[in-house]
Design a protein around this motif. Structure first.
Motif, PDB file in Angstrom:
ATOM      1  N   SER A  43       0.877  -1.417  -0.047  1.00 28.54           N
ATOM      2  CA  SER A  43       0.277   0.002  -0.180  1.00 28.54           C
ATOM      3  C   SER A  43       0.874   1.119   0.032  1.00 28.54           C
ATOM      4  O   SER A  43       0.980   2.221  -0.645  1.00 28.54           O
ATOM      5  CB  SER A  43      -1.214   0.094   1.030  1.00 28.54           C
ATOM      6  N   LEU A  45       3.492   2.043  -1.474  1.00 26.58           N
ATOM      7  CA  LEU A  45       4.037   1.928  -2.468  1.00 26.58           C
ATOM      8  C   LEU A  45       3.742   2.189  -3.811  1.00 26.58           C
ATOM      9  O   LEU A  45       4.063   3.067  -4.507  1.00 26.58           O
ATOM     10  CB  LEU A  45       5.220   0.509  -2.764  1.00 26.58           C
ATOM     11  N   ALA A  46       2.020   1.759  -3.577  1.00 23.51           N
ATOM     12  CA  ALA A  46       1.409   2.135  -4.811  1.00 23.51           C
ATOM     13  C   ALA A  46       0.464   3.643  -3.737  1.00 23.51           C
ATOM     14  O   ALA A  46       0.932   4.496  -5.116  1.00 23.51           O
ATOM     15  CB  ALA A  46       0.537   1.482  -4.161  1.00 23.51           C
ATOM     16  N   ALA A  48       3.291   5.934  -2.712  1.00 25.71           N
ATOM     17  CA  ALA A  48       4.280   6.792  -3.233  1.00 25.71           C
ATOM     18  C   ALA A  48       4.763   6.580  -4.784  1.00 25.71           C
ATOM     19  O   ALA A  48       4.438   7.508  -5.235  1.00 25.71           O
ATOM     20  CB  ALA A  48       5.601   6.263  -2.586  1.00 25.71           C
ATOM     21  N   LEU A  49       3.687   5.699  -5.958  1.00 28.42           N
ATOM     22  CA  LEU A  49       4.254   5.635  -7.135  1.00 28.42           C
ATOM     23  C   LEU A  49       2.937   6.387  -6.780  1.00 28.42           C
ATOM     24  O   LEU A  49       2.881   7.350  -8.200  1.00 28.42           O
ATOM     25  CB  LEU A  49       3.785   4.683  -7.631  1.00 28.42           C
ATOM     26  N   TYR A  50       1.597   6.796  -6.844  1.00 28.05           N
ATOM     27  CA  TYR A  50       0.654   7.766  -7.232  1.00 28.05           C
ATOM     28  C   TYR A  50       1.040   8.914  -7.131  1.00 28.05           C
ATOM     29  O   TYR A  50       0.999   9.989  -8.013  1.00 28.05           O
ATOM     30  CB  TYR A  50      -0.319   6.763  -6.874  1.00 28.05           C
ATOM     31  N   SER A  51       1.962   9.042  -5.946  1.00 28.04           N
ATOM     32  CA  SER A  51       1.643  10.482  -5.763  1.00 28.04           C
ATOM     33  C   SER A  51       3.517  10.780  -6.306  1.00 28.04           C
ATOM     34  O   SER A  51       2.832  12.497  -6.964  1.00 28.04           O
ATOM     35  CB  SER A  51       2.326  10.738  -4.173  1.00 28.04           C
ATOM     36  N   SER A  52       3.691  10.821  -6.944  1.00 28.06           N
ATOM     37  CA  SER A  52       5.005  10.692  -8.032  1.00 28.06           C
ATOM     38  C   SER A  52       4.404  10.777  -9.020  1.00 28.06           C
ATOM     39  O   SER A  52       4.591  11.760  -9.879  1.00 28.06           O
ATOM     40  CB  SER A  52       5.618   9.922  -7.795  1.00 28.06           C
ATOM     41  N   VAL A  53       3.846  10.398  -9.359  1.00 28.00           N
ATOM     42  CA  VAL A  53       2.932  10.403 -10.769  1.00 28.00           C
ATOM     43  C   VAL A  53       1.912  11.774 -10.986  1.00 28.00           C
ATOM     44  O   VAL A  53       2.221  12.447 -12.103  1.00 28.00           O
ATOM     45  CB  VAL A  53       2.411   9.113 -11.503  1.00 28.00           C
ATOM     46  N   THR A  54       0.905  11.835 -10.207  1.00 28.13           N
ATOM     47  CA  THR A  54       0.555  12.898  -9.736  1.00 28.13           C
ATOM     48  C   THR A  54       1.285  14.382  -9.992  1.00 28.13           C
ATOM     49  O   THR A  54       0.801  14.870 -10.577  1.00 28.13           O
ATOM     50  CB  THR A  54      -0.489  12.646  -8.517  1.00 28.13           C
ATOM     51  N   SER A  57       3.236  14.670 -13.156  1.00 24.17           N
ATOM     52  CA  SER A  57       1.721  15.155 -14.392  1.00 24.17           C
ATOM     53  C   SER A  57       1.406  16.987 -13.644  1.00 24.17           C
ATOM     54  O   SER A  57       1.150  17.813 -14.784  1.00 24.17           O
ATOM     55  CB  SER A  57       0.436  14.251 -13.847  1.00 24.17           C
TER      56      SER A  57
END
Length: 120
Positions: A43, A45-46, A48-54, A57
């Motif tokens: 959770s 990692l997911a 952190a990945l979502y935050s980075s992509v957002t 973007s």
């Protein structure tokens, strides 16, 4: 004979104790993760990945919007310059002397009794 057997048993016990006293090699402990720990880790990692992509973007979008704003500002400045130049040209072309010269060139005459003064 019983004494021999007892003595042999004592020797075996001593040998076993001697073997047990030998330094043990440290075994590598394998890390066992529980299902809950795995779920929390995945959770995180997911997220952190979502935050980075957002964030990336949003930064990309902001960059493009800023670029468009700068282009529009440059276009506005260019148009304002053209408007000022055209205004100056209108002022030069609308002078009384020029209008009179153009009228005489076209064969018109000035009738002072028929002239009305108009103010802006």
């Amino acid at each position: 004979m019983a004494a021999v057997r007892i003595q042999q048993k004592v020797q075996k016990v001593q040998q076993e104790q001697h073997v047990q006293r030998a330094p043990r090699k440290k075994q590598k402990r394998s890390v066992r993760w529980t299902v809950g720990e795995k779920l929390v880790f995945v959770s995180f990692l997911a997220f952190a990945l979502y935050s980075s992509v957002t964030i990336i973007s949003n930064q990309f979008t902001i960059y493009h919007v800023n670029k468009e704003v700068q282009q529009l500002q440059a276009n506005i400045q260019e148009q304002e310059k053209q408007n000022r130049d055209l205004y100056v040209q209108v002022q030069e072309l609308s002078t009384y002397e020029r209008i009179l010269a153009k009228a005489k060139e076209l064969g018109l005459t000035l009738n002072e009794n028929n002239v009305k003064v108009v103010q802006d």
